[in-house]
Design an enzyme around this catalytic site. Structure first.
Site, PDB file in Angstrom:
ATOM      1  N   CYS A 115       0.935  -0.732   0.272  1.00  0.00           N
ATOM      2  CA  CYS A 115       0.033   0.089   0.255  1.00  0.00           C
ATOM      3  C   CYS A 115       0.673   1.333   0.011  1.00  0.00           C
ATOM      4  CB  CYS A 115      -1.149   0.100   1.111  1.00  0.00           C
ATOM      5  SG  CYS A 115      -1.644   0.850   1.318  1.00  0.00           S
ATOM      6  N   HIS A 216      -3.721  -5.104   0.867  1.00  0.00           N
ATOM      7  CA  HIS A 216      -3.430  -5.699   2.191  1.00  0.00           C
ATOM      8  C   HIS A 216      -3.273  -7.341   1.867  1.00  0.00           C
ATOM      9  CE1 HIS A 216      -2.703  -1.236   3.918  1.00  0.00           C
ATOM     10  NE2 HIS A 216      -3.422  -1.304   3.382  1.00  0.00           N
ATOM     11  N   GLU A 218      -2.185  -9.000   4.137  1.00  0.00           N
ATOM     12  CA  GLU A 218      -2.410  -9.180   5.471  1.00  0.00           C
ATOM     13  C   GLU A 218      -3.232  -9.130   6.289  1.00  0.00           C
ATOM     14  OE1 GLU A 218      -1.943  -4.490   6.039  1.00  0.00           O
ATOM     15  OE2 GLU A 218      -1.197  -5.617   4.403  1.00  0.00           O
TER      16      GLU A 218
END
Length: 245
Positions: A115, A216, A218
């Protein structure tokens, strides 16, 4: 072989804990969990004075670098006037992460940029950013706000390193960004785009392991492949470094 050590950049913001309300270095847990689950050892790298000797001392102890998300990169760094909706500048974080990235590049250390990290790498390579995507694309679907990640579809180029990591074609990702890549930086090639043509991922056009994603990963606990790719590249880098020394 020992597990590779991955440096993760952090935020430096005002936080509240119990009776305390002060600036602190912090990072959302999913970043650390993702690196650990992929077989790496996460080490946090809070913003600090970016002297060359400090950065070298830090990178001497790392095998890979993860540039994390966060607030907007200062538009002065790519020669643009500030948009009214661009976040206030964080020169400490910008300077620290730019210096880390450039030093990691010189070492050919593997880098994963997420990002804001992707945007920072693009700026470091001389690229530019769209400061507010709704002005450019007429949609707010990449940042619906309220701390809720939007789900968007990207298309991964079948000829890319990214495709080797996560597969080619359509992929649903977690988005939370109101800025995006305008002009790609030198030595970077797009490896995924959204339907409007917006660059959603890039990689180095050389053999260096530099992978950036606008989304993202994660936030998707069922898919650690991008982190596994970084950890594998960091393991190879560690072995090569040991053989050279």
């Amino acid at each position: 072989m020992r597990k590779p050590v991955i440096g993760l950049t952090t935020y430096l913001e005002v936080v509240t804990q119990d009776v305390w309300h002060e600036r602190a270095a912090f990072l959302p847990e999913p970043y650390m969990t993702s690196v650990t689950a992929a077989g790496g050892i996460p080490v946090l790298l809070p913003p600090q004075p970016a002297a060359d000797d400090v950065v070298d001392a830090v990178l001497d102890r790392l095998d890979g670098l993860l540039l994390t998300g966060g607030l907007d990169v200062d538009p002065e760094l790519y020669g643009a006037d500030r948009h009214p909706l661009t976040d206030p500048a964080r020169p400490d974080r910008d300077e620290w992460e730019l210096t880390l990235f450039r030093a990691a590049e010189r070492r050919r250390m593997p880098v994963l940029a997420i990002c804001r990290g992707l945007q920072l790498v693009n700026v470091a390579r001389g690229g530019t950013l769209h400061q507010h995507l709704p002005d450019e694309l007429g949609t707010e679907r990449y940042c619906i706000g309220g701390g809720e990640y939007a789900i968007n579809e990207v298309v991964v180029d079948e000829r890319s390193r990214l495709a080797e990591l996560i597969g080619a074609g359509e992929l649903d990702v977690h988005s939370y960004h109101h800025q995006g890549i305008d002009r790609l930086g030198a030595g970077l090639v797009a490896s995924a785009r959204s339907e409007e043509g917006l660059v959603q991922a890039f990689e180095s056009d050389s053999d260096d392991y530099v992978v950036g994603v606008q989304w993202h990963p994660e936030e998707n606990g069922d898919d650690r492949r991008l982190f596994e790719g970084l950890v594998a590249a960091a393991s190879a880098f560690s072995l090569e470094s040991a053989l050279r020394s």
